[in-house]
Motif scaffolding. Structure first.
Motif, mmCIF file in Angstrom:
data_model
loop_
_atom_site.group_PDB
_atom_site.id
_atom_site.type_symbol
_atom_site.label_atom_id
_atom_site.label_comp_id
_atom_site.label_asym_id
_atom_site.label_seq_id
_atom_site.Cartn_x
_atom_site.Cartn_y
_atom_site.Cartn_z
ATOM 1 N N VAL A 52 51.814 40.049 46.138
ATOM 2 C CA VAL A 52 51.953 39.496 44.793
ATOM 3 C C VAL A 52 50.602 39.123 44.200
ATOM 4 O O VAL A 52 49.797 38.430 44.835
ATOM 5 N N ALA A 53 50.380 39.559 42.977
ATOM 6 C CA ALA A 53 49.253 39.108 42.168
ATOM 7 C C ALA A 53 49.797 38.166 41.107
ATOM 8 O O ALA A 53 50.784 38.483 40.433
ATOM 9 N N ILE A 54 49.175 37.013 40.971
ATOM 10 C CA ILE A 54 49.580 36.074 39.933
ATOM 11 C C ILE A 54 48.434 35.927 38.934
ATOM 12 O O ILE A 54 47.264 36.038 39.290
ATOM 13 N N THR A 55 48.803 35.696 37.690
ATOM 14 C CA THR A 55 47.787 35.573 36.663
ATOM 15 C C THR A 55 48.160 34.494 35.660
ATOM 16 O O THR A 55 49.340 34.266 35.382
ATOM 17 N N ASP A 56 47.134 33.814 35.158
ATOM 18 C CA ASP A 56 47.284 32.831 34.098
ATOM 19 C C ASP A 56 45.903 32.533 33.546
ATOM 20 O O ASP A 56 44.913 33.084 34.025
ATOM 21 N N GLN A 57 45.821 31.648 32.554
ATOM 22 C CA GLN A 57 44.550 31.375 31.890
ATOM 23 C C GLN A 57 43.634 30.455 32.687
ATOM 24 O O GLN A 57 42.418 30.547 32.572
ATOM 25 N N SER A 58 44.214 29.550 33.460
ATOM 26 C CA SER A 58 43.443 28.493 34.113
ATOM 27 C C SER A 58 43.134 28.824 35.568
ATOM 28 O O SER A 58 44.051 29.018 36.376
ATOM 29 N N ARG A 59 41.851 28.863 35.910
ATOM 30 C CA ARG A 59 41.469 29.094 37.301
ATOM 31 C C ARG A 59 41.955 27.961 38.201
ATOM 32 O O ARG A 59 42.432 28.193 39.314
ATOM 33 N N GLN A 60 41.865 26.736 37.705
ATOM 34 C CA GLN A 60 42.269 25.595 38.518
ATOM 35 C C GLN A 60 43.758 25.643 38.854
ATOM 36 O O GLN A 60 44.147 25.458 40.015
ATOM 37 N N SER A 61 44.591 25.897 37.853
ATOM 38 C CA SER A 61 46.032 25.920 38.117
ATOM 39 C C SER A 61 46.420 27.126 38.971
ATOM 40 O O SER A 61 47.332 27.031 39.806
#
Length: 265
Positions: A34-43
């Motif tokens: 699984v690859a996950i993606t979002d805007q925040s590196r911290q989250s």
């Protein structure tokens, strides 16, 4: 039930929290990479810390409102894990909320750019390789609001209605290549988004959050006969099913996970 996902590669947007993260968790438990993606590196890092013991997972920062960002992220996923067999687009915002006459173009465009065009951009990068392999699963997050609009959040309702039309069109365009495209439509799930909504409601009414939830259900969502918020895992279970070989004859569908909130057939 064996979902036959062992070794499949999945890309999940909006996976740093809530339903996206729970979907990533269940896909990992079923043997997918699984690859996950979002805007925040911290989250993203916080989510990776929770998920990494379950299997092979990697996180990539991307802004779904930017085509170059999405393309660059997808290239990194391919280089790290391989070309995704599965796309789950869970990234989204509530967006502008007010009386229709009080919402300007900026509020509309921001909501549409994330909730509708984000799904467009993610699907556009993922589908070509799925077609080439003659196997793919795309699950887009819509909402009860797509078919049962609420007057104080019309940009969100319109965007999610667009997601339903997008998924139906993609299912017709690429189903013949065994790339199956479906939607999941949750209603009032216990996520950070609805946590904020209920905290605001509690503050405005001078009540506890639990009382705010109860009054919201009674006044705004009378069709939710279970009288509670849904749990992220209840939505993720439907998503993972649609991603699986067990759903090999489901294409162009909208699966409601809403406690009966939508009061029509």
């Amino acid at each position: 039930m064996d979902f036959q996902l062992d070794g499949k590669i999945a890309l999940v947007s909006g996976a740093d929290s809530g339903m996206g993260r729970e979907t990533a968790r269940m896909l990992l438990a079923e043997g997918a990479r699984v690859a996950i993606t979002d805007q925040s590196r911290q989250s993203l890092d916080e989510a990776l810390h929770e998920l990494e013991h379950l299997g092979q997972v990697a996180g990539f920062v991307a802004d779904v409102t930017k085509d170059d960002d999405v393309s660059a992220m997808y290239a990194k996923v391919e280089a790290s894990l391989g070309s995704p067999d599965i796309l789950v687009n869970a990234a989204g915002i509530t967006g502008a909320q007010a009386d229709f006459l009080d919402i300007g173009d900026d509020g509309w465009l921001e909501t549409l750019n994330i909730d509708l065009m984000g799904a467009v951009r993610m699907a556009r990068v993922a589908i070509p390789a799925m077609r080439a392999r003659k196997w793919g699963r795309v699950v887009l997050f819509a909402s009860e609001d797509a078919v049962q609009p609420y007057i104080d959040e019309l940009p969100y309702c319109a965007a999610k209605a667009g997601v339903l039309a997008l998924a139906k069109g993609l299912s017709k365009a690429y189903g013949g290549d065994n790339v199956l495209v479906n939607c999941v439509s949750p209603a009032f799930i216990a996520t950070p988004m609805t946590d904020k909504m209920m905290a605001k409601r509690a503050d405005e009414r001078g009540t506890s959050v639990d009382e705010a939830i109860a009054s919201f259900l009674d006044e705004e969502r009378p069709g939710m006969v279970l009288k509670r918020r849904g749990r992220p895992e209840e939505v993720a279970a439907m998503v993972v099913f649609l991603c699986s070989e067990r759903a090999s004859f489901i294409n162009g569908a909208n699966m409601r996970v809403d406690s009966g909130s939508v009061q029509t057939l």
